[in-house]
Design an enzyme around this catalytic site. Structure first.
Site, PDB file in Angstrom:
ATOM      1  N   CYS A 243      44.277  42.683  42.859  1.00 20.03           N
ATOM      2  CA  CYS A 243      44.458  41.242  42.674  1.00 20.03           C
ATOM      3  C   CYS A 243      44.407  40.904  41.182  1.00 20.03           C
ATOM      4  O   CYS A 243      43.750  41.594  40.394  1.00 20.03           O
ATOM      5  CB  CYS A 243      43.350  40.498  43.411  1.00 20.03           C
TER       6      CYS A 243
ATOM      7  N   ASP B  52      42.844  38.621  39.928  1.00 23.30           N
ATOM      8  CA  ASP B  52      41.519  38.056  39.627  1.00 23.30           C
ATOM      9  C   ASP B  52      40.871  38.768  38.430  1.00 23.30           C
ATOM     10  O   ASP B  52      40.770  39.996  38.414  1.00 23.30           O
ATOM     11  CB  ASP B  52      40.633  38.215  40.872  1.00 23.30           C
TER      12      ASP B  52
ATOM     13  N   ARG C 264      38.001  39.134  37.550  1.00 26.73           N
ATOM     14  CA  ARG C 264      36.712  39.810  37.774  1.00 26.73           C
ATOM     15  C   ARG C 264      36.846  41.215  38.332  1.00 26.73           C
ATOM     16  O   ARG C 264      35.837  41.886  38.570  1.00 26.73           O
ATOM     17  CB  ARG C 264      35.854  38.950  38.716  1.00 26.73           C
TER      18      ARG C 264
ATOM     19  N   HIS D 274      39.421  42.137  47.301  1.00 28.99           N
ATOM     20  CA  HIS D 274      38.056  41.864  46.850  1.00 28.99           C
ATOM     21  C   HIS D 274      37.484  40.637  47.543  1.00 28.99           C
ATOM     22  O   HIS D 274      38.237  39.756  47.996  1.00 28.99           O
ATOM     23  CB  HIS D 274      38.034  41.665  45.325  1.00 28.99           C
TER      24      HIS D 274
ATOM     25  N   CYS E  48      38.166  36.220  47.200  1.00 28.80           N
ATOM     26  CA  CYS E  48      39.539  36.187  46.675  1.00 28.80           C
ATOM     27  C   CYS E  48      40.125  34.772  46.853  1.00 28.80           C
ATOM     28  O   CYS E  48      40.256  34.285  47.986  1.00 28.80           O
ATOM     29  CB  CYS E  48      40.405  37.212  47.401  1.00 28.80           C
TER      30      CYS E  48
END
Ligand SMILES: [Zn+2]
Length: 205
Positions: free
Chosen positions: A41, A43, A45, A97, A100
């Protein structure tokens, strides 16, 4: 953070790396032989190298919102083709994750952002396919976690059906597909042991 800080960080990293290994950048420029293809993803993080404890050069990376492997996406088709046929990667990981935002947006309904909504239709399809199982989970947080897993499973299956992957298996290439989930709350990666269509000839995977 001012972006000029990023440039300063870069110069500090170059200086530190050269001190530790004066030939580091020469070697890096000569070889590109990653161990795995990571489909994760976008993302911020979940950076592939950091969470897997790997170095630059180890992981060939594709990231998009909610780690989708969509047949109509020529970007991921090109990434997979290059990873398998040119870089000879033998392991492909699809990693979702917890927390999400893409999966949550799909669960919550339309976001009002047309491109995001269109992109998330793939997750809505996963949701519809597994509606009975998801509806039976009372706790919304657990339902959300389960959809993250189901989405990874579905994307691994999409990957397995791609022409590049099928042809590699037909040629007898060792090529393994993996579905993982990264948990933001504790930093741990978990292998879902995702089932997917495989060639039936023994020793081909
Ligand atoms: Zn995400």
């Amino acid at each position: 953070m001012d972006v000029s800080t990023l440039l300063e960080n870069n110069r500090a990293w170059v200086a530190r790396t050269r001190r530790e290994d004066p030939r580091y950048f020469d070697a890096m420029a000569r070889h590109h032989a990653p161990l795995v293809l990571w489909i994760g993803c976008s993302d911020a993080r979940v950076p592939a190298n950091v969470v897997t404890g790997t170095d630059p050069g180890d992981v060939f990376v594709h990231r998009d919102v909610a780690n989708q492997v969509l047949p109509m996406d020529s970007n991921i088709q090109a990434v997979v083709e290059y990873a398998i046929d040119a870089l000879h990667v033998e392991d492909v990981i699809v990693c979702g994750h917890s927390q999400c935002g893409g999966v949550r947006a799909a669960l919550d309904g339309r976001t009002g952002h047309s491109h995001v909504d269109s992109w998330l239709d793939g997750i809505r399809l996963v949701q519809r396919l597994h509606r009975e199982e998801l509806d039976a989970i009372d706790d919304p947080a657990l339902r959300y976690d389960r959809l993250v897993e189901l989405n990874v499973d579905e994307q691994v299956r999409n990957l397995a059906s791609m022409g590049t992957i099928q042809q590699a298996w037909e040629r007898g290439r060792p090529l393994r597909l993996h579905g993982w989930v990264y948990k933001l709350e504790d930093g741990l990666l978990r292998d879902l042991h995702t089932a997917h269509p495989r060639p039936t000839t023994p020793g081909k995977v």
